[in-house]
Design a protein around this motif. Sequence first.
Motif, PDB file in Angstrom:
ATOM      1  N   MET A 436       0.598  -1.170   0.136  1.00  0.00           N
ATOM      2  CA  MET A 436      -0.268  -0.128   0.203  1.00  0.00           C
ATOM      3  C   MET A 436       0.292   1.107  -0.079  1.00  0.00           C
ATOM      4  N   ILE A 437       1.312   0.945   0.951  1.00  0.00           N
ATOM      5  CA  ILE A 437       2.875   2.487   0.884  1.00  0.00           C
ATOM      6  C   ILE A 437       3.190   2.710  -0.537  1.00  0.00           C
ATOM      7  N   GLN A 438       3.910   1.519  -0.975  1.00  0.00           N
ATOM      8  CA  GLN A 438       4.472   1.548  -2.355  1.00  0.00           C
ATOM      9  C   GLN A 438       3.542   1.813  -3.536  1.00  0.00           C
ATOM     10  N   ALA A 439       2.857   1.660  -3.432  1.00  0.00           N
ATOM     11  CA  ALA A 439       1.232   2.430  -4.487  1.00  0.00           C
ATOM     12  C   ALA A 439       1.074   3.551  -3.881  1.00  0.00           C
ATOM     13  N   GLN A 440       0.862   4.326  -2.867  1.00  0.00           N
ATOM     14  CA  GLN A 440       0.825   5.608  -2.423  1.00  0.00           C
ATOM     15  C   GLN A 440       1.650   6.539  -3.303  1.00  0.00           C
ATOM     16  N   ARG A 441       3.413   6.059  -3.243  1.00  0.00           N
ATOM     17  CA  ARG A 441       4.266   6.683  -3.269  1.00  0.00           C
ATOM     18  C   ARG A 441       4.672   7.214  -5.127  1.00  0.00           C
ATOM     19  N   ASP A 442       3.957   5.302  -5.552  1.00  0.00           N
ATOM     20  CA  ASP A 442       4.282   6.234  -6.612  1.00  0.00           C
ATOM     21  C   ASP A 442       2.878   6.773  -7.537  1.00  0.00           C
ATOM     22  N   PHE A 443       1.609   7.213  -6.578  1.00  0.00           N
ATOM     23  CA  PHE A 443       0.749   7.214  -7.366  1.00  0.00           C
ATOM     24  C   PHE A 443       0.921   9.225  -7.214  1.00  0.00           C
ATOM     25  N   PHE A 444       1.561   9.391  -6.120  1.00  0.00           N
ATOM     26  CA  PHE A 444       1.985  11.076  -5.748  1.00  0.00           C
ATOM     27  C   PHE A 444       3.707  11.095  -6.444  1.00  0.00           C
ATOM     28  N   GLY A 445       4.293   9.851  -6.620  1.00  0.00           N
ATOM     29  CA  GLY A 445       5.536  10.565  -7.264  1.00  0.00           C
ATOM     30  C   GLY A 445       6.152   9.509  -8.032  1.00  0.00           C
ATOM     31  N   ALA A 446       5.045   8.910  -7.914  1.00  0.00           N
ATOM     32  CA  ALA A 446       5.901   7.994 -10.141  1.00  0.00           C
ATOM     33  C   ALA A 446       6.961   7.284  -9.222  1.00  0.00           C
ATOM     34  N   HIS A 447       7.302   7.345  -7.650  1.00  0.00           N
ATOM     35  CA  HIS A 447       8.487   5.871  -7.469  1.00  0.00           C
ATOM     36  C   HIS A 447       8.893   5.057  -7.828  1.00  0.00           C
ATOM     37  N   GLY A 448       7.450   3.978  -8.740  1.00  0.00           N
ATOM     38  CA  GLY A 448       7.461   2.861  -8.882  1.00  0.00           C
ATOM     39  C   GLY A 448       7.815   2.034  -7.982  1.00  0.00           C
ATOM     40  N   PHE A 449       7.142   0.947  -8.332  1.00  0.00           N
ATOM     41  CA  PHE A 449       7.524  -0.650  -7.000  1.00  0.00           C
ATOM     42  C   PHE A 449       7.807  -1.696  -7.890  1.00  0.00           C
ATOM     43  N   GLU A 450       8.021  -2.584  -7.297  1.00  0.00           N
ATOM     44  CA  GLU A 450       8.019  -3.756  -7.393  1.00  0.00           C
ATOM     45  C   GLU A 450       7.386  -4.771  -7.742  1.00  0.00           C
ATOM     46  N   ARG A 451       6.948  -5.667  -8.724  1.00  0.00           N
ATOM     47  CA  ARG A 451       6.061  -6.379  -8.937  1.00  0.00           C
ATOM     48  C   ARG A 451       5.923  -8.292  -8.121  1.00  0.00           C
ATOM     49  N   VAL A 452       4.892  -8.467  -8.225  1.00  0.00           N
ATOM     50  CA  VAL A 452       4.380  -9.374  -7.551  1.00  0.00           C
ATOM     51  C   VAL A 452       4.986 -10.993  -8.487  1.00  0.00           C
ATOM     52  N   ASP A 453       5.280 -10.604  -9.957  1.00  0.00           N
ATOM     53  CA  ASP A 453       4.873 -11.730 -10.557  1.00  0.00           C
ATOM     54  C   ASP A 453       5.931 -11.248 -11.892  1.00  0.00           C
ATOM     55  N   GLY A 454       6.715 -10.802 -10.981  1.00  0.00           N
ATOM     56  CA  GLY A 454       8.234 -10.154 -11.552  1.00  0.00           C
ATOM     57  C   GLY A 454       7.733  -9.482 -13.316  1.00  0.00           C
ATOM     58  N   ARG A 455       6.745  -8.654 -13.313  1.00  0.00           N
ATOM     59  CA  ARG A 455       7.092  -8.078 -14.647  1.00  0.00           C
ATOM     60  C   ARG A 455       7.220  -6.751 -14.466  1.00  0.00           C
ATOM     61  N   ASP A 456       8.211  -6.431 -15.679  1.00  0.00           N
ATOM     62  CA  ASP A 456       8.618  -4.893 -15.351  1.00  0.00           C
ATOM     63  C   ASP A 456       8.293  -4.017 -16.566  1.00  0.00           C
ATOM     64  N   ASP A 457       7.047  -3.961 -15.021  1.00  0.00           N
ATOM     65  CA  ASP A 457       5.674  -2.652 -15.075  1.00  0.00           C
ATOM     66  C   ASP A 457       5.952  -2.100 -13.840  1.00  0.00           C
ATOM     67  N   PRO A 458       6.698  -1.135 -13.725  1.00  0.00           N
ATOM     68  CA  PRO A 458       6.676  -0.503 -12.442  1.00  0.00           C
ATOM     69  C   PRO A 458       5.243   0.328 -11.936  1.00  0.00           C
ATOM     70  N   HIS A 459       5.087   0.541 -12.228  1.00  0.00           N
ATOM     71  CA  HIS A 459       3.729   2.071 -12.757  1.00  0.00           C
ATOM     72  C   HIS A 459       2.383   1.247 -12.570  1.00  0.00           C
ATOM     73  N   GLY A 460       2.039   1.838 -11.970  1.00  0.00           N
ATOM     74  CA  GLY A 460       0.366   1.825 -11.746  1.00  0.00           C
ATOM     75  C   GLY A 460      -0.559   2.472 -12.120  1.00  0.00           C
ATOM     76  N   PRO A 461      -2.031   1.372 -13.000  1.00  0.00           N
ATOM     77  CA  PRO A 461      -2.748   2.719 -13.608  1.00  0.00           C
ATOM     78  C   PRO A 461      -3.002   3.604 -13.890  1.00  0.00           C
ATOM     79  N   TRP A 462      -3.074   3.730 -12.129  1.00  0.00           N
ATOM     80  CA  TRP A 462      -2.650   5.815 -11.817  1.00  0.00           C
ATOM     81  C   TRP A 462      -2.173   6.615 -12.619  1.00  0.00           C
ATOM     82  N   GLY A 463      -1.230   6.390 -12.937  1.00  0.00           N
ATOM     83  CA  GLY A 463      -0.958   7.020 -13.846  1.00  0.00           C
ATOM     84  C   GLY A 463      -0.700   7.948 -15.227  1.00  0.00           C
ATOM     85  N   ALA A 464      -1.443   7.397 -15.723  1.00  0.00           N
ATOM     86  CA  ALA A 464      -2.340   7.559 -16.486  1.00  0.00           C
ATOM     87  C   ALA A 464      -2.891   9.064 -16.146  1.00  0.00           C
TER      88      ALA A 464
END
Length: 464
Positions: A436-464
């Motif tokens: 949840m903290i990583q999602a929040q950080r990515d939402f307000f600062g585009a800090h990115g995160f690691e995915r549990v499935d290993g995909r190279d897609d470090p940002h959430g859909p809220w970025g758009a």
Amino acid sequence: MAEAAIGLIGLGTMGSALALNIAEKGFPIAVHNRTAQVTRDFHAGAGELAPRVIPTESLKELVAAIKPPRAIILMVPAGKPVDQQIEALAPLLDPQDLVIDAGNANFHDTNRRAEAGLPMRFLGMGVSGGEDGARHGPSIMGGGAQQDWDRIAPILTAIAAKAEDGTPCATRMGEAGAGHFVKAVHNGIEYADMQMIAEIYGLMRDGLGLPADRIAGIFEGWNDGPLQSYLVEISGKVAHASDPHSGEPMLDMILDRAGQKGTGRWTAIEAQHLAAPIPVIEAAVMARNVSAQLEERKAAEDRFGPAPQPCDLDEDLLERALIAGKILCYAQGFAMISAASGTFGWSLPLPDIARVWRAGCIIRSTMLNDMAEALTENPGRNLIMAPGFASRIEEALPALRRVVAEGLAKGHPLPALAQGLTWFDMMRTARGTANMIQAQRDFFGAHGFERVDGRDDPHGPWGA
């Protein structure tokens, strides 16, 4: 003619005790204090040890009294006074002479001095055990070059406390500030150990309504079991003591405001830099700071009413809770030392550190024997995962959980015990809530995160 094996500057409580210890072990010692009368009075009061004590009234006289290559212990206040003393000694010493800072120095200062290219050799040395330890056998933690430690090791091992197996509690921890760093962590654990004992005392006094003499008996009984330690032992003694003026229990006459010299605070600050969680120690430092806010606490009690209410607990639950809290606290302390070892390149010897703490120092306890064995088996493993300690935690954890839950529900402040339990529950949770903290950080600062499935897609859909 130079005849002293070693010199010592600073004849305060600790310096005087250490000097007498050195003399008693057969080593002639030259002593000096900024106030000459203090030196004279010390020598006059040395009794049968006086022939081995050489009083000097100037630094030049002190240096002349020591056999070269000289070794001089500084027992002066930490910080600027140490630098001033080194500066004053520099013109009088040879390059192979050794200055040993045995005060409560911040290890960063010791690192700075060791790297400064001083005109003499330099060693940092943590000394624990208070006045009695300094006089009869402290725990000694050295930091500096191996050759400098080896030169004075015969004296240090002679004056150090001895564990039950006869091993001297004096060891070189590593380069530069390693010794003072280990001493700081020792003091942080000391803060936490004392705080947890105080919290248990508070539950007995305010939650169970026990008088001081009954509390003393409980501590004395615990000191014959797994909790055997210097701090539990003296807790029983202070609870037994009576005020010579009023005849009331001495504890009831002592103001609820604890002092501190800052070493516990240093430990908490450094832990943040190392990203090494030590919440039990941090809670103990916080509790001392809150204890100093006496007037604010009185005002808050007037506004909100007294918090502590009777508790449905018993002595056995409290004992097992304290056992669990102690293990969790020490596990955090050793993990912090391990983190520092990697960060500073010290290769700090965790098993030896546990052994050095077995006698002489304030946190000495029988449990450290088992900790030394566990760390010898696997120094890189957190103590909570060592089979013997994992079993003890499993046995004692229900009591800690019950004590913390009941105590907090009834308004008893239990910062250290509660933080130990919270840290353990976080450590045993494979999937926590930091997603949840990583999602929040990515939402307000585009800090990115690691995915549990290993995909190279470090940002959430809220970025758009």
